[in-house]
Design a protein around this motif. Sequence first.
Motif, PDB file in Angstrom:
ATOM      1  N   SER A 174       0.553  -1.036   0.162  1.00 46.25           N
ATOM      2  CA  SER A 174       0.043   0.097   0.059  1.00 46.25           C
ATOM      3  C   SER A 174       0.788   1.095  -0.038  1.00 46.25           C
ATOM      4  O   SER A 174       1.720   1.275   0.806  1.00 46.25           O
ATOM      5  N   CYS A 175       0.801   1.945  -1.041  1.00 47.25           N
ATOM      6  CA  CYS A 175       1.444   3.275  -1.105  1.00 47.25           C
ATOM      7  C   CYS A 175       0.566   4.403  -0.178  1.00 47.25           C
ATOM      8  O   CYS A 175      -0.569   4.048   0.331  1.00 47.25           O
ATOM      9  N   TYR A 176       0.915   5.438  -0.282  1.00 46.42           N
ATOM     10  CA  TYR A 176       0.344   6.462   0.815  1.00 46.42           C
ATOM     11  C   TYR A 176       0.204   7.753   0.098  1.00 46.42           C
ATOM     12  O   TYR A 176       1.296   8.358  -0.287  1.00 46.42           O
ATOM     13  N   PHE A 177      -0.825   8.295  -0.311  1.00 45.72           N
ATOM     14  CA  PHE A 177      -1.192   9.683  -0.907  1.00 45.72           C
ATOM     15  C   PHE A 177      -1.023  10.409   0.324  1.00 45.72           C
ATOM     16  O   PHE A 177      -2.110  11.136   0.910  1.00 45.72           O
ATOM     17  N   LYS A 178       0.177  11.076   0.273  1.00 45.31           N
ATOM     18  CA  LYS A 178       0.218  12.281   1.466  1.00 45.31           C
ATOM     19  C   LYS A 178      -0.222  13.492   1.321  1.00 45.31           C
ATOM     20  O   LYS A 178      -0.837  14.118   2.085  1.00 45.31           O
ATOM     21  N   CYS A 179      -0.168  14.107  -0.100  1.00 47.83           N
ATOM     22  CA  CYS A 179      -0.668  15.575  -0.150  1.00 47.83           C
ATOM     23  C   CYS A 179      -1.124  15.700  -1.594  1.00 47.83           C
ATOM     24  O   CYS A 179      -0.313  15.236  -2.587  1.00 47.83           O
ATOM     25  N   ASN A 180      -2.151  16.275  -1.962  1.00 46.89           N
ATOM     26  CA  ASN A 180      -2.594  16.598  -3.332  1.00 46.89           C
ATOM     27  C   ASN A 180      -2.922  18.049  -3.123  1.00 46.89           C
ATOM     28  O   ASN A 180      -3.733  18.481  -2.404  1.00 46.89           O
TER      29      ASN A 180
END
Length: 188
Positions: free
Chosen positions: A90-96
Motif C-alpha cells: 500500500s502506498c500513501y497519498f500524502k498530499c494533493n
Amino acid sequence: MTKQFIYKNLTPDDFDNIITLGNFVHGDGYLNSENIRSWYEKGVKNGINSGYVVYDQDKLIGFRITFAAGQWHVDKWCSPQLWQVPVDKSCYFKCNTVDENYRGHGIGGQLLKLSIAAAKEQGSLAGVSHLWKQSPGNSAVKYFTKCGGQLVKTHPNKWYEDSKNGYNCILCGYDCHCEAAEMIIYFD
C-alpha cells in the motif's frame, strides 16, 4: 482554446515552489525544507518517482506527493486491518494540492492518475490517504471518491498534534480539530 499544463515528476528543483504553494493552501508550517526533502525521498523506489508537479508556464499550480509502499510509517491514524491489502503493498497519498485559481479543471485527478501509475510500477496494489473533511464543500473527499476512493474510517482531531507543534491550520489555527477521512483506492 484549452490551456496546456505541464505535468512532470517532482524534483528537488520544485521544493521552494511546493513549500510556498503548500503553506498558502494548507496553512503555515505544513511544509518546510526538511519535510519536503523527506517526503520526496519516500516517493522514490526502484528508480521510480511517484511524486508529480504541474505548471502553467513557469508557475507551479499543483503537486501530488505519494509515498511508495514500504517507505512510510503506519501510525495510529491508519487502520490496516480494514484495507484488504498488505501494508507493504500500500502506498500513501500524502498530499494533493492545487492552486485555488486552477481548481475544477481535472488537475488533481490527473496528478492522482500519474501517481497511481508510478505506484503500481513500484509494486503497490492500493493507495491510502487521509482526506481533509473540512475542505471547502468537503471537496477533498468528493474528489477522492470520484477517483475510486472508498471510506475506511473517520478520524476526529487528526492534525491536532501537528497544530501543537507549529502547524497553523487555515481554519483552526494552532488548535486544529479538523477531521480526516481515511480512504483507500484499490488498483486494477
